[in-house]
Design an enzyme around this catalytic site. Structure first.
Site, mmCIF file in Angstrom:
data_model
loop_
_atom_site.group_PDB
_atom_site.id
_atom_site.type_symbol
_atom_site.label_atom_id
_atom_site.label_comp_id
_atom_site.label_asym_id
_atom_site.label_seq_id
_atom_site.Cartn_x
_atom_site.Cartn_y
_atom_site.Cartn_z
ATOM 1 N N LYS A 212 71.136 -29.190 3.637
ATOM 2 C CA LYS A 212 71.248 -27.837 3.727
ATOM 3 C C LYS A 212 72.018 -27.522 5.073
ATOM 4 C CE LYS A 212 66.837 -26.330 2.250
ATOM 5 N NZ LYS A 212 65.253 -26.241 2.338
ATOM 6 N N ARG A 251 61.381 -33.221 -0.345
ATOM 7 C CA ARG A 251 62.247 -32.718 -1.538
ATOM 8 C C ARG A 251 63.717 -33.044 -1.132
ATOM 9 N NH1 ARG A 251 64.860 -27.967 -2.597
ATOM 10 N NH2 ARG A 251 64.617 -27.047 -4.784
#
Ligand code: HH2
Length: 273
Positions: A212, A251
């Site tokens: 991210k 995840r």
């Protein structure tokens, strides 16, 4: 049969059947390549493959229901037919319903089942639902996210979402603070630092940090976040941190590498057998 969490970390492999996801966009639009990727994730140790047909990155174009179904359905059914546990990453009740009919065991909803129709689908089918926190909408969520106290605000919001979901008959829920969803760098770091407060709810906690942009921002020498290939180390470090604090599901795009990082951490903590 519903999805049963393993006793150790649950590795959720990311599989985006989209043209525009920030990391793997365009790689798996073709169903056979996506299925191959799902199988590879399982080979790498994934317990669950998270299939998504719509990118949630800031500014992503919304996808029509039927297009999303067309993207994800062949992949969900092919993987489920091979006995692979699949979660469907969608905000749309119709997509969730089709995916569950095709064998998905978990609904991963980045809007925390905000839509009553989504709660109805999860309640009727008895699937596990992952309730993720997001401030605002994907298009605009990063413009100026604001909290009084990010950990307690997100915690409160998730507890309320869980209450509403349970009231509507959803039985199995996970929670996820939604790293990067309407959060700036400091918000994301605070949420990771405070992950134990989410764990304290007693509900399984899912964390998604993989590649991210907050990681890119942290390691960048410029005003621009570092490119994806320089977000790997931060991904695995943050992932290990989250698990060490009690998160149950991680995840991640590169399951094998994340597992290696965890193996190291565990060996130090417990001693090699
Ligand atoms: N992050 C993304 C998508 N879905 N679901 C949960 N529960 N938690 C997350 O942190 C999460 C999520 C974003 O990552 P990715 O799927 O790689 O990108 P995109 O949204 O561009 O497809």
């Amino acid at each position: 049969m519903s999805f049963v969490l393993p006793s150790g970390p649950c590795w959720m492999g990311v599989l985006n059947v989209t043209p525009d996801s920030f990391s793997d966009g365009g790689n798996y639009l073709d169903a056979s390549r996506a299925i191959e990727r799902g199988l590879a994730l399982v080979e790498d140790g994934a317990h669950l493959v998270d299939v998504g047909g719509e990118s949630t990155r800031p500014g992503a174009e919304p996808v029509q229901e039927q297009d999303e179904i067309r993207r994800v359905l062949p992949v969900v059914s092919a993987l489920a037919e091979q006995g692979i546990a699949v979660s469907i990453d969608t905000m749309k009740p119709v997509v969730a319903r089709e995916a569950i009919a095709a064998g998905a065991k978990v609904v991963n909803d980045v809007t925390a089942l905000r839509d009553p129709a989504m709660r109805a689908v999860c309640a009727e089918t008895g699937v596990t639902a992952c309730l993720m926190h997001m401030q605002g909408e994907p298009r605009t969520m990063q413009s100026s996210p604001t909290y009084t106290d990010v950990v307690s605000d997100v915690h409160k919001s998730l507890v309320e979402s869980v209450r509403v979901a349970k009231e509507d008959g959803v039985r199995k829920v996970w929670i996820d603070p939604g790293i990067g969803f309407g959060k700036n760098l400091q918000h994301n770091l605070s949420l990771l630092r405070g992950i134990n407060q989410f764990v304290a709810t007693g509900l399984p906690v899912l964390v998604g940090v993989s590649r991210k942009s907050f990681i890119g921002r942290l390691v960048s020498d410029t005003d621009e976040p570092a490119p994806l290939e320089r977000r790997e180390e931060g991904t695995y470090t943050a992932g290990v941190w989250a698990l060490s604090q009690g998160a149950r599901i991680l995840r991640v795009h590169n399951v094998a590498a994340q597992r290696r990082a965890w193996t190291m951490w565990e060996a130090i903590g417990r001693g090699i057998k």
